[in-house]
Design a protein around this motif. Structure first.
Motif, mmCIF file in Angstrom:
data_model
loop_
_atom_site.group_PDB
_atom_site.id
_atom_site.type_symbol
_atom_site.label_atom_id
_atom_site.label_comp_id
_atom_site.label_asym_id
_atom_site.label_seq_id
_atom_site.Cartn_x
_atom_site.Cartn_y
_atom_site.Cartn_z
ATOM 1 N N GLN A 184 41.703 11.595 17.937
ATOM 2 C CA GLN A 184 42.795 11.708 16.958
ATOM 3 C C GLN A 184 43.060 10.379 16.258
ATOM 4 N N ASP A 185 42.666 9.276 16.906
ATOM 5 C CA ASP A 185 42.966 7.946 16.373
ATOM 6 C C ASP A 185 41.936 7.473 15.334
ATOM 7 N N PHE A 186 40.950 8.287 15.022
ATOM 8 C CA PHE A 186 39.867 7.833 14.135
ATOM 9 C C PHE A 186 40.298 7.953 12.677
ATOM 10 N N PRO A 187 40.278 6.849 11.915
ATOM 11 C CA PRO A 187 40.833 6.891 10.561
ATOM 12 C C PRO A 187 39.961 7.640 9.541
ATOM 13 N N GLN A 188 40.646 8.275 8.600
ATOM 14 C CA GLN A 188 39.963 9.011 7.532
ATOM 15 C C GLN A 188 39.075 8.078 6.699
ATOM 16 N N ASP A 189 39.506 6.822 6.543
ATOM 17 C CA ASP A 189 38.727 5.854 5.739
ATOM 18 C C ASP A 189 37.280 5.738 6.231
#
Ligand code: AMP
Length: 301
Positions: free
Chosen positions: A50-55
Motif C-alpha cells: 500500500q505504501d508504493f507511490p503512484q509516481d
C-alpha cells in the motif's frame, strides 16, 4: 516480441562511497524492465504494498512498460538496505524485509501467458516456478538468482534450473551454487544442473558466457566513476533479453552482441543512484556506446 519479467519491485536504501539514498525505487524487476524497455515491449509481474507511490508506477508506464501484472497487496513493499565497500564490487545486505513478497502467488494476465522471452528475475524460486507453470510456449527462458535464495530455497531453485535455458548470476553466487572456487569448474558444474548456458557477471571485470560448446568473455565498459552499482546485474539482463527479443535471433553471434548491449545498459545504470540514469536513456545513446564498446574490444584491425 514481448519480454516478460517476474522479480522484485522494491524500496532500496543504499550507501555507497559516493553517497546514500533512502527508499528509492529498486528491485530486480524494476531494473530489468527499464533496461529492456529500450529494445522491446515489456510486461512486469510482481507485488507492491500500500505504501508504493503512484509516481514510481508512472515511471514504468512512461517507458511503455505494461504493469498489468503488478499486484498491490495489503502490507508494505519489499525493502532492501545495502552498503557497498570502498571496493565497489563488494556489498553487504544490511536489512531485507520481504513484506508483501512473503506468500505472493502471481496470477498472470491471460495475454502474458504467450510471452516468448521470459526472465525469472531475482525473487523467491517458488514464485519463479509458479510463473514458469503459467507460460504456454516460450522461446527463451532465463533466470537470475542471488545468495539469499541459494541459501533459503535451494531445492526449489534446482527444480527451476532444470527448466531454464540461460542462467545469469554473479561470480560469488556461481561459487556458492556449485561449490567450486574456480569459475570455469563452477560454470561446468552449473551447466550439469540444467541450463544450456550460464552467464557469470564479474562486476567491473565484465561477463563470461559458458555453454557446452563455447566460451565468450567481454569486459565491462570502463568508467571513471561508479556512483551506485545497484541494479547493474538486472539492467544487464534487461538489455540482453530486450535485444534478443528485438532481433528474434538466438544464434551464438546474436547472443554475443546481446551480451554487449546488456553491458552497455549496465554501464549507464551505475553512473547515478538508483534508476535515475537508466530511466532517462535513449536508444541512440545506447547505440553510440555500443559502437565505442566494439572499438574498445577490437584487436583485429
Ligand atoms: P543487482 O544489483 O542487479 O544484483 O540487484 C539489486 C536489486 O536487487 C535491488 O534493487 C534490490 O531491491 C533487489 N534485491 C536485493 N535482495 C533481493 C532478494 N533477496 N531477492 C530479490 N531481489 C533482491
Amino acid at each position: 516480441m514481448s519480454v516478460l519479467v517476474v522479480g522484485t519491485v522494491a524500496f532500496d536504501s543504499i550507501e555507497t562511497p559516493s553517497g546514500s539514498a533512502e527508499r528509492i525505487l529498486g528491485g530486480s524487476a524494476s531494473y530489468f524492465a527499464l533496461g529492456a524497455s529500450y529494445f522491446a515491449p515489456v510486461r512486469m509481474v510482481g507485488v507492491i504494498g500500500q505504501d508504493f507511490p503512484q509516481d514510481y508506477l508512472d515511471l514504468f508506464t512512461q517507458r511503455g512498460i505494461d504493469i498489468a501484472g503488478i499486484k498491490r497487496e495489503a502490507g508494505d513493499t519489499f525493502h532492501w538496505r545495502g552498503r557497498y565497500h570502498e571496493d565497489i564490487n563488494q556489498r553487504d545486505t544490511i536489512e531485507l524485509h520481504l513484506n508483501v513478497l512473503a506468500g505472493f502467488q502471481p496470477k498472470l494476465p491471460e495475454a502474458y501467458r504467450d510471452s516468448e522471452y521470459v526472465f525469472l528475475g531475482n525473487i523467491d524460486p517458488v514464485i519463479q516456478m509458479d510463473v514458469v507453470e503459467q507460460m504456454r510456449h516460450m522461446k527463451l527462458l532465463a533466470l537470475d538468482t542471488m545468495d539469499y535464495w541459494i541459501g533459503a530455497s535451494l531445492d526449489t531453485l534446482k527444480k527451476v534450473l532444470q527448466r531454464v535455458e540461460m542462467l545469469v548470476l554473479n561470480d560469488s553466487e556461481a561459487r556458492l551454487l556449485s561449490g567450486y572456487d574456480n569459475i570455469v569448474k563452477a560454470a561446468r558444474a552449473i551447466l550439469r544442473m540444467g541450463p544450456k548456458m550460464v552467464l557469470i557477471k564479474r562486476g567491473e571485470y565484465g561477463v563470461l558466457q559458458f555453454s557446452d560448446s563455447s566460451v565468450f568473455a567481454t569486459p565491462a565498459y570502463p568508467l571513471e566513476e561508479v556512483f551506485d552499482p545497484t541494479g547493474a546485474g538486472d539492467s544487464f539482463a534487461g538489455g540482453l533479453m530486450g535485444q534478443l527479443a528485438r532481433t528474434g535471433d538466438l544464434t551464438q553471434g546474436s547472443l554475443r552482441r546481446a551480451i554487449v548491449y546488456g553491458s552497455v545498459v549496465a554501464s549507464f545504470t551505475v553512473e547515478d543512484f538508483g534508476v535515475k540514469r537508466l530511466a532517462a536513456l535513449s536508444l541512440p545513446e545506447i547505440e553510440e556506446r555500443y559502437q565505442r564498446f566494439v572499438e574498445l574490444t577490437d584487436f583485429h584491425s
